[in-house]
Design a protein around this motif. Structure first.
Motif, PDB file in Angstrom:
ATOM      1  N   ALA A 171       0.853  -1.190   0.000  1.00  0.00           N
ATOM      2  CA  ALA A 171       0.000   0.000   0.000  1.00  0.00           C
ATOM      3  C   ALA A 171       0.886   1.236   0.000  1.00  0.00           C
ATOM      4  N   PRO A 172       0.391   2.331  -0.525  1.00  0.00           N
ATOM      5  CA  PRO A 172       1.152   3.574  -0.436  1.00  0.00           C
ATOM      6  C   PRO A 172       1.487   3.882   1.020  1.00  0.00           C
ATOM      7  N   ALA A 173       2.588   4.572   1.231  1.00  0.00           N
ATOM      8  CA  ALA A 173       3.039   4.870   2.593  1.00  0.00           C
ATOM      9  C   ALA A 173       1.957   5.561   3.403  1.00  0.00           C
ATOM     10  N   SER A 174       1.187   6.432   2.747  1.00  0.00           N
ATOM     11  CA  SER A 174       0.143   7.163   3.478  1.00  0.00           C
ATOM     12  C   SER A 174      -0.915   6.219   4.022  1.00  0.00           C
ATOM     13  N   LEU A 175      -1.247   5.142   3.279  1.00  0.00           N
ATOM     14  CA  LEU A 175      -2.242   4.177   3.757  1.00  0.00           C
ATOM     15  C   LEU A 175      -1.662   3.279   4.834  1.00  0.00           C
ATOM     16  N   ARG A 176      -0.398   2.899   4.690  1.00  0.00           N
ATOM     17  CA  ARG A 176       0.236   2.085   5.732  1.00  0.00           C
ATOM     18  C   ARG A 176       0.293   2.860   7.044  1.00  0.00           C
ATOM     19  N   GLU A 177       0.624   4.131   6.952  1.00  0.00           N
ATOM     20  CA  GLU A 177       0.667   4.967   8.153  1.00  0.00           C
ATOM     21  C   GLU A 177      -0.726   5.111   8.760  1.00  0.00           C
ATOM     22  N   LEU A 178      -1.731   5.150   7.901  1.00  0.00           N
ATOM     23  CA  LEU A 178      -3.105   5.264   8.385  1.00  0.00           C
ATOM     24  C   LEU A 178      -3.526   3.995   9.134  1.00  0.00           C
ATOM     25  N   ALA A 179      -3.114   2.842   8.620  1.00  0.00           N
ATOM     26  CA  ALA A 179      -3.433   1.581   9.292  1.00  0.00           C
ATOM     27  C   ALA A 179      -2.764   1.530  10.668  1.00  0.00           C
ATOM     28  N   LEU A 192     -13.858  10.460   9.528  1.00  0.00           N
ATOM     29  CA  LEU A 192     -13.363  10.314   8.164  1.00  0.00           C
ATOM     30  C   LEU A 192     -12.579  11.555   7.756  1.00  0.00           C
ATOM     31  N   ASP A 193     -13.014  12.721   8.226  1.00  0.00           N
ATOM     32  CA  ASP A 193     -12.295  13.958   7.909  1.00  0.00           C
ATOM     33  C   ASP A 193     -10.867  13.900   8.442  1.00  0.00           C
ATOM     34  N   ASP A 194     -10.719  13.366   9.644  1.00  0.00           N
ATOM     35  CA  ASP A 194      -9.380  13.260  10.240  1.00  0.00           C
ATOM     36  C   ASP A 194      -8.501  12.344   9.396  1.00  0.00           C
ATOM     37  N   LEU A 195      -9.063  11.213   8.954  1.00  0.00           N
ATOM     38  CA  LEU A 195      -8.291  10.277   8.144  1.00  0.00           C
ATOM     39  C   LEU A 195      -7.920  10.888   6.794  1.00  0.00           C
ATOM     40  N   CYS A 196      -8.823  11.652   6.233  1.00  0.00           N
ATOM     41  CA  CYS A 196      -8.527  12.314   4.950  1.00  0.00           C
ATOM     42  C   CYS A 196      -7.426  13.354   5.126  1.00  0.00           C
ATOM     43  N   ASP A 197      -7.490  14.099   6.219  1.00  0.00           N
ATOM     44  CA  ASP A 197      -6.448  15.101   6.478  1.00  0.00           C
ATOM     45  C   ASP A 197      -5.091  14.439   6.628  1.00  0.00           C
ATOM     46  N   ARG A 198      -5.058  13.272   7.271  1.00  0.00           N
ATOM     47  CA  ARG A 198      -3.802  12.578   7.504  1.00  0.00           C
ATOM     48  C   ARG A 198      -3.236  11.965   6.225  1.00  0.00           C
ATOM     49  N   SER A 199      -4.128  11.507   5.351  1.00  0.00           N
ATOM     50  CA  SER A 199      -3.676  10.774   4.160  1.00  0.00           C
ATOM     51  C   SER A 199      -3.594  11.623   2.904  1.00  0.00           C
ATOM     52  N   GLY A 200      -4.357  12.718   2.878  1.00  0.00           N
ATOM     53  CA  GLY A 200      -4.407  13.525   1.667  1.00  0.00           C
ATOM     54  C   GLY A 200      -5.386  13.008   0.631  1.00  0.00           C
ATOM     55  N   TYR A 201      -6.159  11.961   0.969  1.00  0.00           N
ATOM     56  CA  TYR A 201      -7.134  11.387   0.056  1.00  0.00           C
ATOM     57  C   TYR A 201      -8.492  12.066   0.236  1.00  0.00           C
ATOM     58  N   SER A 202      -9.298  12.030  -0.819  1.00  0.00           N
ATOM     59  CA  SER A 202     -10.698  12.431  -0.685  1.00  0.00           C
ATOM     60  C   SER A 202     -11.449  11.290   0.000  1.00  0.00           C
ATOM     61  N   PRO A 203     -12.623  11.536   0.602  1.00  0.00           N
ATOM     62  CA  PRO A 203     -13.335  10.484   1.335  1.00  0.00           C
ATOM     63  C   PRO A 203     -13.604   9.224   0.512  1.00  0.00           C
ATOM     64  N   GLY A 204     -14.143   9.401  -0.694  1.00  0.00           N
ATOM     65  CA  GLY A 204     -14.457   8.235  -1.520  1.00  0.00           C
ATOM     66  C   GLY A 204     -13.215   7.467  -1.934  1.00  0.00           C
ATOM     67  N   HIS A 205     -12.170   8.214  -2.324  1.00  0.00           N
ATOM     68  CA  HIS A 205     -10.931   7.569  -2.758  1.00  0.00           C
ATOM     69  C   HIS A 205     -10.273   6.841  -1.592  1.00  0.00           C
ATOM     70  N   LEU A 206     -10.322   7.437  -0.407  1.00  0.00           N
ATOM     71  CA  LEU A 206      -9.713   6.822   0.759  1.00  0.00           C
ATOM     72  C   LEU A 206     -10.376   5.481   1.081  1.00  0.00           C
ATOM     73  N   ILE A 207     -11.682   5.459   1.101  1.00  0.00           N
ATOM     74  CA  ILE A 207     -12.404   4.222   1.444  1.00  0.00           C
ATOM     75  C   ILE A 207     -12.096   3.134   0.427  1.00  0.00           C
ATOM     76  N   ARG A 208     -12.137   3.486  -0.861  1.00  0.00           N
ATOM     77  CA  ARG A 208     -11.862   2.490  -1.909  1.00  0.00           C
ATOM     78  C   ARG A 208     -10.430   1.988  -1.834  1.00  0.00           C
ATOM     79  N   ALA A 209      -9.466   2.899  -1.706  1.00  0.00           N
ATOM     80  CA  ALA A 209      -8.051   2.509  -1.710  1.00  0.00           C
ATOM     81  C   ALA A 209      -7.713   1.691  -0.470  1.00  0.00           C
ATOM     82  N   PHE A 210      -8.242   2.081   0.685  1.00  0.00           N
ATOM     83  CA  PHE A 210      -7.944   1.346   1.917  1.00  0.00           C
ATOM     84  C   PHE A 210      -8.500  -0.071   1.837  1.00  0.00           C
ATOM     85  N   LYS A 211      -9.724  -0.202   1.349  1.00  0.00           N
ATOM     86  CA  LYS A 211     -10.322  -1.534   1.244  1.00  0.00           C
ATOM     87  C   LYS A 211      -9.572  -2.390   0.231  1.00  0.00           C
TER      88      LYS A 211
END
Length: 285
Positions: A171-179, A192-211
């Motif tokens: 996974a990209p470093a930002s997602l590994r750090e999020l995990a 979700l806003d906090d996770l987006c701020d930490r990763s730089g992803y939009s909400p929809g993209h974050l959920i899809r990429a993390f899953k």
């Protein structure tokens, strides 16, 4: 006496690296997709079921073994209310890593995933059942149980040594750090806003990429982690209400519902097995 429809969890504080679950009637034992911190090895002892493992699905039946790497999302459920039964051994990944490393099966003492998801071999199945029966027998000595576990797992690891798993694409470093953040802050209220701020992803993209990379949405990953924390407390005999709060649940009923959905047992069943084993161990050799 354990009712046939209730799971039995075997533990021994003198062998903290292994835990065994026994289910004699799995028709009502249904799991939501989840993962474990341990490496898991199961044996189907009667009937058949479906085994969902990451993106694959297997039909398994009596005599089959199933193998699950730590962190890999899976679910094993009955087929149309047909009877089935199973045993499941949960093995501490660090302990198993050391076993493999000491046997010369790993170049360094760090976990390496195993590619094999299912074994259909009578000898391995029968050996597994002998090991499980030994663990479940209160008359067998501690040294006997330790020997059975080490001999069986060492032989199995040797047989599987030439089949390293294809790793999950990094996974990209930002997602590994999020995990890591979700693991470390599982008991906190996370938005979700906090996770987006930490990763730089939009909400929809974050959920899809993390899953895509971890097999669960960020919320499901968080809940899975909270249940793992609850299990850790219950193993120690912590009262259910206290375990619920410690794991980040707002109330005990929510904890109980979620726990049963992911563990396919109630917190009380899980905790009571721990208490029973503590009593047995204290009264043993």
């Amino acid at each position: 006496m354990t009712h046939p429809n209730q799971p039995l969890f075997w533990r021994d504080s003198r062998m903290p690296h292994v835990e065994l679950r026994k289910v004699d009637d799995g028709r009502k034992v249904c799991y939501a997709p989840h993962s474990h911190t341990q490496w898991s090895l199961g044996a189907i002892t009667a009937g058949e079921s479906t085994f969902h493992y990451r993106d694959d699905r297997y039909n398994i039946s009596a005599g089959d073994l199933v193998l699950m790497n730590p962190g890999w999302v899976h679910a094993c459920n009955p087929i149309e209310d047909q009877p089935w039964a199973y045993l499941m051994l949960y093995v501490d990944a660090n302990w198993l890593t050391q076993l493999r490393y000491a046997a010369g099966l790993l170049d360094m003492p760090s976990w390496r995933d195993i590619s094999t998801p299912v074994i259909s071999d009578a000898a391995w199945y029968e050996g597994y059942c002998r090991m499980a029966n030994c663990l479940l027998d209160p008359q067998r000595a501690l040294l006997d149980k330790q020997t059975e576990v080490v001999e069986y797992l060492a032989a199995l690891m040797q047989a599987l040594a030439g089949q390293p798993a294809e790793p999950i694409p990094n996974a990209p470093a930002s997602l590994r750090e999020l995990a890591v953040y979700l693991n470390d802050h599982a008991v906190d209220e996370i938005s979700l806003d906090d996770l987006c701020d930490r990763s730089g992803y939009s909400p929809g993209h974050l959920i899809r990429a993390f899953k895509q990379h971890f097999g669960l949405t960020p919320h499901a990953y968080l809940i899975n982690r909270r249940v793992q924390l609850g299990q850790r407390d219950l193993k120690r005999g912590t009262p259910i209400s206290e375990a619920a709060l410690n794991a980040g649940f707002n109330d005990q009923p929510h904890f109980q519902r979620t726990f049963k959905r992911l563990v396919a047992a109630t917190p009380n069943q899980y905790r009571q097995s721990s208490l029973n084993q503590q009593v047995d161990a204290a009264g043993g050799e």
